[in-house]
Structures are given as C-alpha cells and as structure tokens.
Motif scaffolding. Structure first.
Motif, short mmCIF file in Angstrom:
data_model
loop_
_atom_site.label_atom_id
_atom_site.label_comp_id
_atom_site.label_asym_id
_atom_site.label_seq_id
_atom_site.Cartn_x
_atom_site.Cartn_y
_atom_site.Cartn_z
N SER A 374 11.62 3.48 69.19
CA SER A 374 11.53 3.54 67.73
C SER A 374 12.12 2.28 67.13
O SER A 374 12.95 1.60 67.74
CB SER A 374 12.28 4.76 67.20
OG SER A 374 13.66 4.63 67.46
N SER A 375 11.70 1.96 65.91
CA SER A 375 12.20 0.77 65.24
C SER A 375 13.68 0.89 64.88
O SER A 375 14.38 -0.11 64.77
CB SER A 375 11.39 0.49 63.97
OG SER A 375 11.52 1.58 63.07
N CYS A 376 14.17 2.14 64.71
CA CYS A 376 15.58 2.33 64.39
C CYS A 376 16.46 2.29 65.63
O CYS A 376 17.68 2.17 65.53
CB CYS A 376 15.80 3.64 63.64
SG CYS A 376 15.29 5.11 64.54
N GLY A 377 15.86 2.40 66.82
CA GLY A 377 16.60 2.23 68.06
C GLY A 377 17.37 3.42 68.56
O GLY A 377 17.99 3.34 69.62
N ASN A 378 17.36 4.57 67.83
CA ASN A 378 18.17 5.69 68.30
C ASN A 378 17.35 6.76 69.01
O ASN A 378 17.87 7.82 69.33
CB ASN A 378 18.97 6.31 67.15
CG ASN A 378 18.09 6.75 66.00
OD1 ASN A 378 16.86 6.74 66.10
ND2 ASN A 378 18.71 7.12 64.89
N TYR A 379 16.08 6.49 69.29
CA TYR A 379 15.29 7.38 70.13
C TYR A 379 14.08 6.62 70.66
O TYR A 379 13.72 5.55 70.15
CB TYR A 379 14.84 8.64 69.37
CG TYR A 379 13.76 8.40 68.33
CD1 TYR A 379 12.41 8.59 68.64
CD2 TYR A 379 14.08 8.00 67.04
CE1 TYR A 379 11.43 8.37 67.70
CE2 TYR A 379 13.11 7.79 66.09
CZ TYR A 379 11.78 7.98 66.42
OH TYR A 379 10.80 7.76 65.49
N PHE A 380 13.46 7.16 71.70
CA PHE A 380 12.23 6.58 72.23
C PHE A 380 11.33 7.70 72.72
O PHE A 380 11.76 8.84 72.93
CB PHE A 380 12.51 5.56 73.34
CG PHE A 380 13.16 6.13 74.57
CD1 PHE A 380 12.40 6.57 75.64
CD2 PHE A 380 14.54 6.20 74.66
CE1 PHE A 380 13.00 7.09 76.78
CE2 PHE A 380 15.16 6.71 75.80
CZ PHE A 380 14.38 7.16 76.86
N VAL A 381 10.06 7.38 72.89
CA VAL A 381 9.06 8.34 73.33
C VAL A 381 8.58 7.94 74.71
O VAL A 381 8.31 6.77 74.99
CB VAL A 381 7.88 8.40 72.35
CG1 VAL A 381 6.76 9.28 72.90
CG2 VAL A 381 8.34 8.94 70.99
N SER A 382 8.50 8.92 75.60
CA SER A 382 7.97 8.72 76.95
C SER A 382 6.83 9.70 77.15
O SER A 382 7.01 10.91 77.00
CB SER A 382 9.07 8.97 77.98
OG SER A 382 8.55 8.93 79.30
N THR A 383 5.64 9.18 77.46
CA THR A 383 4.50 10.05 77.75
C THR A 383 4.21 10.00 79.24
O THR A 383 4.09 8.91 79.82
CB THR A 383 3.25 9.66 76.95
OG1 THR A 383 2.78 8.36 77.37
CG2 THR A 383 3.54 9.62 75.46
N LEU A 384 4.13 11.17 79.87
CA LEU A 384 3.90 11.29 81.31
C LEU A 384 2.63 12.11 81.51
O LEU A 384 2.65 13.33 81.35
CB LEU A 384 5.08 11.98 81.98
CG LEU A 384 6.48 11.43 81.64
CD1 LEU A 384 7.56 12.34 82.19
CD2 LEU A 384 6.64 10.04 82.23
N ASP A 385 1.52 11.41 81.81
CA ASP A 385 0.22 12.07 81.92
C ASP A 385 -0.08 12.84 80.63
O ASP A 385 -0.35 12.24 79.61
CB ASP A 385 0.15 12.96 83.16
CG ASP A 385 0.02 12.14 84.45
OD1 ASP A 385 -0.28 10.93 84.34
OD2 ASP A 385 0.21 12.69 85.54
N GLN A 386 0.00 14.17 80.66
CA GLN A 386 -0.34 14.97 79.48
C GLN A 386 0.87 15.41 78.67
O GLN A 386 0.72 16.10 77.67
CB GLN A 386 -1.14 16.21 79.91
CG GLN A 386 -2.42 15.88 80.66
CD GLN A 386 -3.14 17.12 81.16
OE1 GLN A 386 -2.85 18.23 80.76
NE2 GLN A 386 -4.10 16.91 82.06
N SER A 387 2.07 15.00 79.08
CA SER A 387 3.29 15.45 78.42
C SER A 387 3.87 14.36 77.52
O SER A 387 3.79 13.17 77.83
CB SER A 387 4.35 15.85 79.46
OG SER A 387 3.86 16.87 80.29
N ILE A 388 4.48 14.80 76.42
CA ILE A 388 5.17 13.91 75.49
C ILE A 388 6.64 14.33 75.46
O ILE A 388 6.96 15.50 75.27
CB ILE A 388 4.59 14.00 74.08
CG1 ILE A 388 3.10 13.68 74.08
CG2 ILE A 388 5.33 13.07 73.12
CD1 ILE A 388 2.40 13.99 72.76
#
Length: 433
Positions: A374-388
């Motif tokens: 994220s642009s704010c730096g306090n979280y991120f997203v990880s996508t694994l095949d069909q999972s978010i």
C-alpha cells in the motif's frame, strides 16, 4: 563487489489472525512484537494508533512515511511522546517553567531552548481541533466485493490511478479503461478500449508513474509503450526494446529511470530522454522479476536466486538462494524493505541495506504469487492463486482474506487505499473498509 551466499536460515515470522493470541503480544493496540530471536530493533518508535487524540493542535500520525521495522520492540508509555501537549498541560508547564523537554530523559540532546512565555500564550489561543479533523492512515480491517470488470480475456496487468479516477486492465490485444462508476457495477461496459498497434501483442506488465498520469507497458512485443492518461489516454512514445518478451517493469521514485526485465538481461531506460542507457546481462533463469529501490535493483526467477545490483556500477552486490522459484518482487514506500513472493507461497522480507532477513512460511505450492504494498506502507496484499490475503506491516496480522473462482494473475491497490482490483479473466473489485 561483495557477494552474499545464503547459508544461515531466515528468521521465521508468523502470519496470524486477529483472534489468535500470542504470548509476546503487548497490551497496547497498534504495537506488535515478534519472538526474541528476531534480533535487535532498528528505527524510531512511533506513537500507537490507539493513543488518545490531543485536544490541542492535531496530532498527525505520519508513521506511514517510514514503515516500522519487522521486529518492533515494546515501548513504555514514557517513550511515546506526543508532538503537542493538551492545553491544560501547557498552562502548568508555563507556570512552573519548561523542564525536561521530550527526549532529554532518554539522553538525547535538546536542539533548541525552551519556548518563551509569548509562545505559550500564542498556543493557548489556538482552539481545539475537532476529532474528525485528525488525519490518520490506518490499515483496512475488512473488504467488500463491490463489482467486477469484464475484460473479456485474461488480465495480466492492472493499474489503478487515483489521479485520473480510472482503472486500466491490460491483456491480449488491448487495454480497457474503466471509470469509477464501473467499480461498483457487475456488468458495466468499459469507458474506452485502447487497441495495441499489433493486435497479436499482449501486455504482460505495466507500471504507473508516481504522478499516476502516465503508464508504461511491456509484454509480447519488441517495444515498451509510454501512455499519457490525462485528459484522455494516448500513446506518448514507443521505446524499441531488444528482447521479444518483457516480463516485468520497475520505475524509480522520480520517474527518471525505468527497468525492463527480459530473459537473460535487463534494459535500463532514461524515460525523460527516452533513450536506452544500458543492456545489463543477468543470469538467464534469474530474470523473471525486477524491482528498483534507491540505487539498487533486484532480479529473480526460475533459478531461485535473488540478485541485488548497483544501479551506478552495475556490479552484483548480493545473492540469496531462496530454494524456490521467485514469482514477484516489490518494495515498501520507504524503499527500505523488499518483499519477495516464492512459488511455495513463502514471503521473504529483506532489508535493502542491512543484513536483516525474515521469512513468513506457508507450506502450499502455488503457480501465481503477486505482492502489492500500500502507498501508506502499513499493509500489503498477497495473492496466492485464487486467494487474497491482506496483511498488516510489520505485525503480519491477517486483516482479511477472500477467495476468487479463478487464478489471480495480478493485482493493484489504489494509492488512496480505497480499492483493490485483481486481474484474471474477469477482474474483481474490492472496496477496502
């Protein structure tokens, strides 16, 4: 040149859900701790998000500009000094004389003399700021699937521009442009379609410029395409590349340098003058992904090794054997921390300059692993095949999880932290709550 071969194991971090209890979890909300074996803490302490709001001038939580380290220590309340004191405390200090300024009890030098009575008088005249005016950047706690973008073919790259209020889905033969109203719909047509010059071409990767008003794309074509997005999308220039297929792109924070990753080499482009600076050779099977942070760029791929290169001397600085194929590389907004997604769904966390390295381990074999900070730096997203999976940084608390019906090939988070868009045959739109 110094080459580091991976011998010692990484410190293991645990991804946990909110309801899970950890023995090392502190009482204060917003502060997290990891097991003692993670080593010494680096970086300055930040006030916790749950600290009381001030009745004087607004306290603005700016911790998003410099994300905390991945092994934060538990801080005493005496360490959490606010920039401003409540009005009642101002009066008490003014009467008794200003003593023990913040930081002095910690042995830090006080760079300026205490404020005068005239300054205190001025501060007392400032009216209290309403709570709703206090600005805080917080990580989302949940998501709501609000729409779907019917691209028609596989979406291999997606970009969300908060500046132009549009989403760009890229794939075979064309790029589709969606306005904000389409994000809350399930069957709305795109606002525009940008046809590629050769309809047999396929866009595999795209990067927004920092101002979010320009886009660069690459893929199954011997050209990189620069797009102006405002007021209407149009081709600004085409850069003749030397490779048949561009797998990954990276742009410097000042939008002057672009890296394009091909099989066996990385092209380094001067975007302002639109000239090729260098064709830099890298291991043939170590060039699936590229990322640029400061004066270093990083490459990785099928050979399971992560390489760090100096952008000025082009010498190899580091090498890490990660045991599994590297599927994605990204960095946080401060350009201090690097995230690496592996085919065994593991997430590697490296400091770009210090010898700090961690691993969040998930025993699951996957084909697609995308990471987006994220642009704010306090979280991120990880996508694994069909999972978010949306994970807090640095605690790695799982903020929310969602499932799609098809494999997710790419993803992006808007810079205003409002939307998450995934790329597959039909792109799902999630509103972050």
């Amino acid at each position: 040149m110094s080459e580091e071969k991976e011998e010692a194991s990484f410190s293991i971090l645990t991804i946990y859900d909110e309801l899970e209890k950890r023995r090392s979890e502190p009482e204060s909300p917003g502060l997290s701790s990891q097991p003692e074996q993670l080593g010494e803490v680096y970086g300055s302490p930040q006030p916790p998000p749950g600290s009381p709001r001030q009745s004087g001038p607004a306290y603005v939580d700016m911790s998003w500009e410099s994300p905390p380290p991945w092994a934060p220590q538990i801080l005493d309340s005496s360490d959490l000094q606010a920039s401003w004191l409540p009005e009642a405390e101002l009066g008490e200090d003014a009467e008794s004389g200003f003593s023990s300024p913040p930081g002095s009890e910690l042995g830090q030098p006080c760079p300026s003399p205490p404020p005068s009575e005239e300054v205190w008088s001025l501060l007392r005249t400032i009216p209290p700021v309403p709570d709703e005016a206090v600005v805080r950047r917080r990580a989302p706690r949940d998501s709501w699937k609000v729409g779907r973008l019917h691209h028609g073919k596989n979406v291999y790259a997606v970009a969300i521009s908060s500046s132009t209020h549009h989403v760009y889905t890229c794939g075979h033969g064309y790029i589709r442009v969606w306005d904000e109203s389409a994000l809350h719909a399930w069957d709305q047509a795109p606002q525009a379609q940008l046809n590629l010059q050769d309809r047999q071409n396929c866009v595999l990767t795209c990067k927004l410029f920092p101002d979010e008003q320009s886009l660069i794309t690459g893929g199954v074509s011997r050209t990189l395409t620069l797009w102006d997005l405002a007021p209407t999308p149009r081709v600004r220039a085409q850069l003749a590349s030397t490779g048949p297929k561009c797998y990954s792109l990276a742009i410097s924070s000042n939008a002057q340098i672009c890296l394009a990753c091909f099989k066996g080499f990385v092209e380094i482009w001067d975007l302002q003058n639109q000239i090729l600076i260098r064709k830099h050779e890298v291991p043939v099977y170590g060039s699936r992904c590229v990322d640029l942070a400061g004066n270093q760029f990083w490459t990785g791929g099928e050979d399971t090794r992560l390489y760090a290169w100096d952008l000025r001397s082009y010498q190899r600085l580091q090498q890490h054997d990660l045991k599994h194929e590297i599927l994605s590389i990204t960095h946080d907004p401060s350009e201090e921390w690097l995230l690496v997604g592996l085919k065994m769904s593991e997430i590697i966390i490296l400091h770009t300059h210090r010898k700090e390295k961690f691993k969040a381990s998930l025993e699951k074999y996957i084909y697609h692993h995308n990471l987006k900070f994220s642009s704010c730096g306090n979280y991120f997203v990880s996508t694994l095949d069909q999972s978010i999976h949306c994970l807090a940084a640095p605690s790695l608390q799982r903020l929310f999880q969602a499932e799609e019906s098809t494999d997710i090939l790419c993803c992006d988070v808007s810079s205003d932290n409002q939307y998450l868009v995934t790329g597959s045959k039909n792109s799902a739109v999630y509103q972050l709550l």
